[in-house]
Design a protein around this motif. Structure first.
Motif, PDB file in Angstrom:
ATOM      1  N   LYS A 183      32.020  -8.727  69.049  1.00  0.00           N
ATOM      2  CA  LYS A 183      31.546  -9.840  68.661  1.00  0.00           C
ATOM      3  C   LYS A 183      30.526 -10.208  69.800  1.00  0.00           C
ATOM      4  O   LYS A 183      29.523 -10.912  69.534  1.00  0.00           O
ATOM      5  CB  LYS A 183      32.505 -11.226  68.538  1.00  0.00           C
ATOM      6  CG  LYS A 183      31.874 -12.476  68.419  1.00  0.00           C
ATOM      7  CD  LYS A 183      31.199 -12.248  66.866  1.00  0.00           C
ATOM      8  CE  LYS A 183      30.946 -13.718  66.131  1.00  0.00           C
ATOM      9  NZ  LYS A 183      29.911 -14.318  67.058  1.00  0.00           N
ATOM     10  N   VAL A 184      30.813  -9.893  70.864  1.00  0.00           N
ATOM     11  CA  VAL A 184      29.729 -10.167  72.148  1.00  0.00           C
ATOM     12  C   VAL A 184      28.417  -9.186  72.014  1.00  0.00           C
ATOM     13  O   VAL A 184      27.502  -9.822  72.085  1.00  0.00           O
ATOM     14  CB  VAL A 184      30.574  -9.686  73.437  1.00  0.00           C
ATOM     15  CG1 VAL A 184      29.407  -9.844  74.795  1.00  0.00           C
ATOM     16  CG2 VAL A 184      31.615 -10.724  73.980  1.00  0.00           C
TER      17      VAL A 184
ATOM     18  N   ARG B 162      28.833 -15.674  89.201  1.00  0.00           N
ATOM     19  CA  ARG B 162      29.596 -15.459  87.904  1.00  0.00           C
ATOM     20  C   ARG B 162      29.049 -14.611  86.932  1.00  0.00           C
ATOM     21  O   ARG B 162      27.904 -14.459  87.133  1.00  0.00           O
ATOM     22  CB  ARG B 162      29.725 -17.010  87.340  1.00  0.00           C
ATOM     23  CG  ARG B 162      30.599 -17.887  87.907  1.00  0.00           C
ATOM     24  CD  ARG B 162      30.397 -19.274  87.393  1.00  0.00           C
ATOM     25  NE  ARG B 162      31.141 -20.349  88.007  1.00  0.00           N
ATOM     26  CZ  ARG B 162      31.148 -21.666  87.956  1.00  0.00           C
ATOM     27  NH1 ARG B 162      30.259 -21.935  86.731  1.00  0.00           N
ATOM     28  NH2 ARG B 162      32.031 -22.512  88.349  1.00  0.00           N
ATOM     29  N   CYS B 163      29.742 -13.732  86.374  1.00  0.00           N
ATOM     30  CA  CYS B 163      29.199 -12.769  85.321  1.00  0.00           C
ATOM     31  C   CYS B 163      28.573 -13.690  83.975  1.00  0.00           C
ATOM     32  O   CYS B 163      29.363 -14.382  83.414  1.00  0.00           O
ATOM     33  CB  CYS B 163      30.491 -11.860  84.720  1.00  0.00           C
ATOM     34  SG  CYS B 163      29.851 -10.810  83.518  1.00  0.00           S
ATOM     35  N   LEU B 164      27.486 -13.199  83.655  1.00  0.00           N
ATOM     36  CA  LEU B 164      26.636 -13.815  82.759  1.00  0.00           C
ATOM     37  C   LEU B 164      26.422 -12.937  81.340  1.00  0.00           C
ATOM     38  O   LEU B 164      26.100 -13.276  80.548  1.00  0.00           O
ATOM     39  CB  LEU B 164      25.295 -14.613  83.190  1.00  0.00           C
ATOM     40  CG  LEU B 164      25.578 -15.431  84.237  1.00  0.00           C
ATOM     41  CD1 LEU B 164      24.153 -15.806  84.916  1.00  0.00           C
ATOM     42  CD2 LEU B 164      26.087 -16.814  83.806  1.00  0.00           C
TER      43      LEU B 164
ATOM     44  N   MET C 101      24.047 -13.797  78.145  1.00  0.00           N
ATOM     45  CA  MET C 101      22.725 -13.461  78.048  1.00  0.00           C
ATOM     46  C   MET C 101      22.272 -12.556  76.892  1.00  0.00           C
ATOM     47  O   MET C 101      22.875 -11.325  76.899  1.00  0.00           O
ATOM     48  CB  MET C 101      22.324 -13.141  79.272  1.00  0.00           C
ATOM     49  CG  MET C 101      22.387 -14.198  80.317  1.00  0.00           C
ATOM     50  SD  MET C 101      21.210 -15.582  80.411  1.00  0.00           S
ATOM     51  CE  MET C 101      19.450 -14.549  80.683  1.00  0.00           C
ATOM     52  N   PRO C 102      21.426 -12.608  76.269  1.00  0.00           N
ATOM     53  CA  PRO C 102      20.703 -11.406  75.465  1.00  0.00           C
ATOM     54  C   PRO C 102      20.373 -10.482  76.044  1.00  0.00           C
ATOM     55  O   PRO C 102      19.876 -10.253  77.050  1.00  0.00           O
ATOM     56  CB  PRO C 102      19.646 -12.323  74.404  1.00  0.00           C
ATOM     57  CG  PRO C 102      19.788 -13.798  74.762  1.00  0.00           C
ATOM     58  CD  PRO C 102      20.623 -14.081  76.161  1.00  0.00           C
ATOM     59  N   LEU C 103      20.530  -9.113  75.293  1.00  0.00           N
ATOM     60  CA  LEU C 103      20.137  -8.061  75.843  1.00  0.00           C
ATOM     61  C   LEU C 103      18.468  -8.002  75.804  1.00  0.00           C
ATOM     62  O   LEU C 103      17.989  -8.570  75.006  1.00  0.00           O
ATOM     63  CB  LEU C 103      20.705  -6.756  75.302  1.00  0.00           C
ATOM     64  CG  LEU C 103      21.978  -6.299  76.129  1.00  0.00           C
ATOM     65  CD1 LEU C 103      23.123  -7.195  75.596  1.00  0.00           C
ATOM     66  CD2 LEU C 103      22.177  -4.788  76.003  1.00  0.00           C
TER      67      LEU C 103
END
Length: 545
Positions: free
Chosen positions: A88-89, A400-402, A406-408
């Motif tokens: 889903k990510v 923090r991990c984003l 965030m879109p590729l």
């Protein structure tokens, strides 16, 4: 719309003697994901890949982002949950590269799994994805399966199911991470071989050779991340006075592409009579991807080639399950083989070796090994988390991990379905493209389609190959944006032309002409590039050897 990606020369000119927060060796999906994560956390990044981005394992997969249904048999529930959530990510952050697909799973009288246990497995598969399910499974009778997909008709068929997983393009997924990192300020170079590295008390120094020019230089960093896949132990070996912990078990995985002799609106997961899974997945331009094998490999990862034994195994398995279709050797368009870099575990059958990853830390050096395409983002998160805590000694709340939000690169749109429909139709109308070409371009470049249109404006809509979707403008775009350095990069990884009928030989001269004009090749260089590409196809792709 402007090009956000700097040229190779612009990147390289700023490298010698520069100090970075993180230096990464390896430009496959893991290294690319680490680079993207690090950039998003505000770290300065350099990445070096000895060949092309995704030229190793990361372009040799089944081209799926999947939870790993078969891993439930090995009780790897944590891995399956982790991978299931990542589907889903991927759909949310790269909708142009990640498409949910309905898979049919026929069960036969020879299969060892009972229908009851298979149902339990699918129920567990759905539950482990909560709350990010992409669809629910259904149990199907033999009649319902055949009604759904008539070519499944087989006297041995006893029933089956449907479930959902995600298909992708592994090379372009890797590239999307690389381009995101480059647009964010990272320095990432392909064809840049690390020849030596030294861990010092205050930094790590890395010595690099440009494989295109022969130039040599060094850079320094606070930390070094080794993400070399099946080359990991070799990268550790070139570290001065470094005794690495990584132990690799390599297995060989082969796939073939087949003519789409019949309509295949569904992907299929087939369990052969030796319990090995075989995927059949319809791909762009009327071909079917079939595979894979899973056999221990003892050779050098640079030398792996498809074997007649593996090709025949896949073809025989497909024909056993689809007896009414009868695929022959002449229906095989291409074959390719990759090496899985698994974490070594003694005394375990190759099909049961875990796809879990391991991370080793020695001072300023972080080595990551194992895992798979689906879990690369999670692996990268863990790598950067550990680096921040154990090298920088900083609390994670400040970094923090984003990457799950965030879109590729190319994935920045609000509603993918609407974006795809509107832009496909617009390209057809404004540039007189076929529907196949327009649809492919929107899926290939996503939200970056605007810059691609500037190339169409400049060059036109000429096809590379008659009756195919591929355009000459894509070669130019790949030279200016996607870091290609030779025709193999374009034909094998920026597009899948090499995996189609003809293997790209029918357009090789034209690709070389277009690249020569963009990259200022001499006639001698162009002839060498053409010869190298023909040799690559003969050795690693063609089944007529």
């Amino acid at each position: 719309m402007e090009n956000q990606i700097p040229s190779r020369d612009a990147i390289k000119d700023k490298l010698p003697g520069t100090h970075f927060d993180v230096i990464i060796i390896g430009g496959g999906i893991t290294g690319a994901s680490v680079a993207r994560d690090a950039v998003l956390r505000g770290l300065t990044v350099a990445l070096f890949e000895k060949k092309d981005f995704a030229s190793g394992t990361s372009s040799m997969t089944s081209k799926m982002i999947h939870g790993g249904l078969r891993y439930l048999k090995n009780y790897e529930f944590r891995l399956v949950r982790e991978a299931s959530l990542e589907r889903k990510v991927a759909i949310d952050t790269a909708p142009h590269l990640a498409e949910a697909m309905n898979f049919l799973v026929p069960l036969y009288k020879w299969n060892k799994e009972s229908t009851f246990l298979f149902r339990l497995g699918l129920m567990a598969y759905d539950m482990l994805a909560f709350p990010k399910q992409i669809g629910k499974h259904k149990m199907l009778s033999a009649k319902k399966l055949v009604d759904t997909l008539p070519i499944l008709e087989n006297d041995e068929l006893k029933g089956g199911a449907s479930y959902f997983d995600v298909k992708t393009d592994d090379s372009r997924l890797t590239l999307s991470n690389i381009l995101f990192a480059l647009a964010g300020g990272a320095k990432a170079l392909n064809y840049s071989r690390v020849v030596k590295w030294i861990q010092k008390e205050e930094e790590v120094e890395v010595f690099v050779k440009d494989e295109l020019t022969g130039d040599e230089y060094s850079v320094t960093g606070d930390a070094l991340v080794i993400s070399g896949g099946p080359w990991t132990d070799r990268i550790e070996d070139i570290g001065e006075d470094f005794d690495g912990e990584a132990k690799i078990r390599m297995t060989r995985g082969t796939h073939i592409t087949l003519d789409q002799k019949v309509d295949l609106p569904y992907s299929c997961l087939l369990v052969n009579d030796d319990s090995r899974p075989i995927f059949l997945i319809p791909r762009v331009n009327d071909k079917i991807l079939a595979g894979t094998t899973d056999v221990d490999y003892k050779g050098h990862p640079d030398d792996i080639e498809p074997t007649k034994e593996d090709i025949d195994y896949i073809l025989d398995a497909v024909n056993k399950i689809f007896p009414t279709v009868k695929f022959t050797h002449d229906n095989i368009q291409a074959a390719f083989t990759g090496v899985r870099p698994l974490v070594f575990k003694d005394g375990v059958d190759e099909r049961k070796v875990s796809r879990n990853h391991s991370i080793f830390i020695d001072g300023r050096v972080v080595t990551v090994l194992g895992g798979k395409l689906t879990t690369a983002r999670v692996m990268a998160k863990e790598v950067i988390d550990k680096l921040i805590k154990k090298v920088y000694y900083q609390p994670l709340r400040n970094y923090r991990c984003l990457t799950d939000k965030m879109p590729l690169y190319g994935g920045d749109m609000e509603q993918w379905d609407i974006f795809l429909t509107e832009n496909t139709q617009r390209l057809i109308t404004e540039y007189q493209l076929t529907e196949a070409s327009a649809d492919m371009l929107v899926r290939w470049y996503g939200s970056e389609i605007g810059f691609f249109e500037t190339i169409l404006d400049e060059h036109g809509n000429e096809l590379l190959i008659e009756n195919s979707p591929w355009l000459e403008a894509q070669v130019i775009y790949s030279c200016r944006v996607e870091c290609i350095q030779n025709p193999i990069d374009f034909l094998r990884r920026r597009t899948p032309i090499m995996l189609e009928r003809g293997n790209g030989l029918q357009c090789l001269d034209r690709v070389a002409d277009l690249m020569s004009a963009e990259l200022n090749w001499t006639d001698d260089v162009k002839r060498e590039m053409i010869a190298d590409t023909k040799l690559y196809i003969k050795r690693f792709i063609s089944v007529d050897r």
